[in-house]
Design a protein around this motif. Structure first.
Motif, short mmCIF file in Angstrom:
data_model
loop_
_atom_site.label_atom_id
_atom_site.label_comp_id
_atom_site.label_asym_id
_atom_site.label_seq_id
_atom_site.Cartn_x
_atom_site.Cartn_y
_atom_site.Cartn_z
N MET A 103 32.02 40.96 45.29
CA MET A 103 33.15 41.56 45.40
C MET A 103 33.28 43.02 44.36
N ILE A 110 38.35 38.33 36.97
CA ILE A 110 38.22 38.88 38.45
C ILE A 110 39.71 38.22 39.42
N GLN A 145 42.01 37.39 42.31
CA GLN A 145 41.44 36.84 43.96
C GLN A 145 42.64 36.97 44.36
N ASP A 184 37.71 39.37 46.78
CA ASP A 184 38.40 38.99 45.13
C ASP A 184 38.04 40.63 44.75
#
Ligand SMILES: Cc1cc2nc3c(=O)[nH]c(=O)nc-3n(C[C@H](O)[C@H](O)[C@H](O)COP(=O)(O)OP(=O)(O)OC[C@H]3O[C@@H](n4cnc5c(N)ncnc54)[C@H](O)[C@@H]3O)c2cc1C
Length: 391
Positions: A1, A143, A145, A150
């Motif tokens: 990520m 986080i 998405q 992500d």
């Protein structure tokens, strides 16, 4: 990520201003937008010339449940500061009525300027990216998405705008995020929008469509004076858009059709000199208006036979013309939406939510709506600037 200090959702006016400011502070910034182009509303704003600010910005030009909320940001980033930015980028502009400033060569220059600022500040802009979900992490940060993967960020700035103009990708995503984190969202409705008349009025307005008059409209204690435009569906033009921000279903608007005239005195003069009412109305507006008005509101006797009371009532019909709009033209035709994220639950200095640390809301997604005249963009710049100092 991929990790960022701040992810900003929405590459519109507020999001781009915020991204540049945060970038200049040395923050790693990513702006995400689901649209194929950044700042689509800027491009079409002000008839393509972008009314980018106003010389007379005051808190009174904004509608919000908490009127004190706008003061801090507007004081810390004034219209003069935005004008300096515009001048630094050698963008030519002109002042129109009521202190409204427009570009001379087109709104695209404002977008180019904001993108250039983001570029210089090292802020990344990623378009065509749909954000599907946002999660707070237990140890701080978020986080995010998206359709393109992500991202992790310490700060999440929601700059997804209002609900007006859905064909330009307006969504209620920002309101959904607010609710997800327990914030209140004030009910929304279209603002700066034409007013629609149905039933018996529809044909009357339709016959007069294209007519423009300089009028005064009074509503909810406010008085606006500018051009009113008659359309096939009812009323539009700057003065009507201003009034629409304060209009509630079932309420009337009150129009003074001839604000520069002492209508009663002139009617008395017509009577004394045996002059024609229809000719006088034609001279004040147009023959078409005069005919339509007298069909709708005939004087049921000759002027010469009218008492002073009857003349007074007729004058009031022209200067305090009460109309009951049946609806607005809706979000498709609105320039803004009223309502949005509750300003009692967001810091007026940092724009951080009081419910979730690191979560910020800026621009029109908040329950802040400006009058017509460059005030909405000034709010986007000011809130984006303030948030960009901290996010
Ligand atoms: C026709 C029209 C003319 C206007 N003219 C003027 C004017 O001349 N002067 C003035 O002051 N104001 C004007 N306005 C109002 C002004 O455009 C807005 O108030 C201002 O753009 C709000 O800035 P913002 O950054 O909060 O939102 P926006 O500029 O609307 O930006 C929001 C961004 O978020 C993106 N977004 C939305 N949902 C998602 C999602 N789920 N995921 C990812 N991205 C998302 C959108 O694609 C958009 O790029 C006009 C509006 C319209 C519709």
């Amino acid at each position: 990520m991929k990790q960022y200090d701040a992810v900003i959702v929405g590459a519109g006016a507020a999001g781009l201003m915020c991204a540049a400011q945060a970038g200049y502070r040395g923050r790693q910034v990513l702006v995400l937008d689901h649209a194929p182009k950044a700042a689509a509303k800027i491009r079409i704003s002000g008839g393509g010339k972008c009314n980018f600010t106003n010389l007379n910005v005051k808190p009174e030009h904004y509608i919000t449940q908490n009127p004190h909320f706008v003061k801090s940001a507007l004081a810390r980033y004034s219209s003069n500061q935005f004008i300096e930015l515009v001048e630094r980028h050698a963008i030519d502009y002109e002042e129109r009525t009521h202190g409204q400033l427009f570009t001379l060569q087109g709104a695209g220059q404002i977008i180019q300027m904001l993108r250039q600022e983001c570029d210089w500040a090292g802020a990344d802009i990623q378009l065509n990216t749909r954000v599907s979900q946002v999660k707070a992490q237990a140890d701080g940060g978020f986080i995010i998405q998206t359709s393109e993967g992500d991202y992790v960020a310490q700060s999440l700035v929601v700059a997804t705008g209002g609900l007006a103009y859905p064909k330009l990708k307006a969504t209620d995503f920002g309101h959904q995020i607010a609710r997800q984190f327990g914030l209140n969202v004030m009910p929304c409705r279209p603002g700066l929008v034409p007013l629609v008349f149905k039933s018996s009025w529809k044909d009357w307005f339709s016959d007069l469509s294209g007519l423009s008059m300089d009028v005064e409209i009074r509503i909810a204690g406010y008085t606006f004076r500018e051009a009113m435009l008659v359309t096939h569906h009812g009323l539009s033009g700057p003065v009507v858009l201003q009034a629409s921000n304060y209009w509630q279903p079932g309420q009337p608007i009150e129009i003074n059709l001839f604000p520069d005239n002492d209508v009663l005195a002139e009617l008395k003069q017509l009577k004394a000199q045996s002059l024609s009412l229809s000719k006088w109305l034609s001279q004040l507006s147009t023959k078409r208006f005069s005919q339509a008005w007298l069909t709708k509101y005939p004087l049921d006797k000759a002027l010469a036979e009218c008492t002073d009371k009857e003349l007074q009532d007729y004058a009031l019909g022209l200067t305090q013309w009460r109309l009951y709009p049946e609806d607005t033209a809706g979000y498709d035709k609105a320039e803004v939406s009223l309502g949005g994220v509750d300003t009692n639950e967001v810091s007026s200095k940092t724009f951080e939510s009081t419910k979730q640390s690191g979560l910020y809301f800026i621009g029109e997604v908040l329950d802040v709506t400006g009058h017509l005249g460059g005030f909405n963009f000034q709010w986007a710049w000011a809130s984006g600037y303030a948030c960009g100092q901290v996010c």
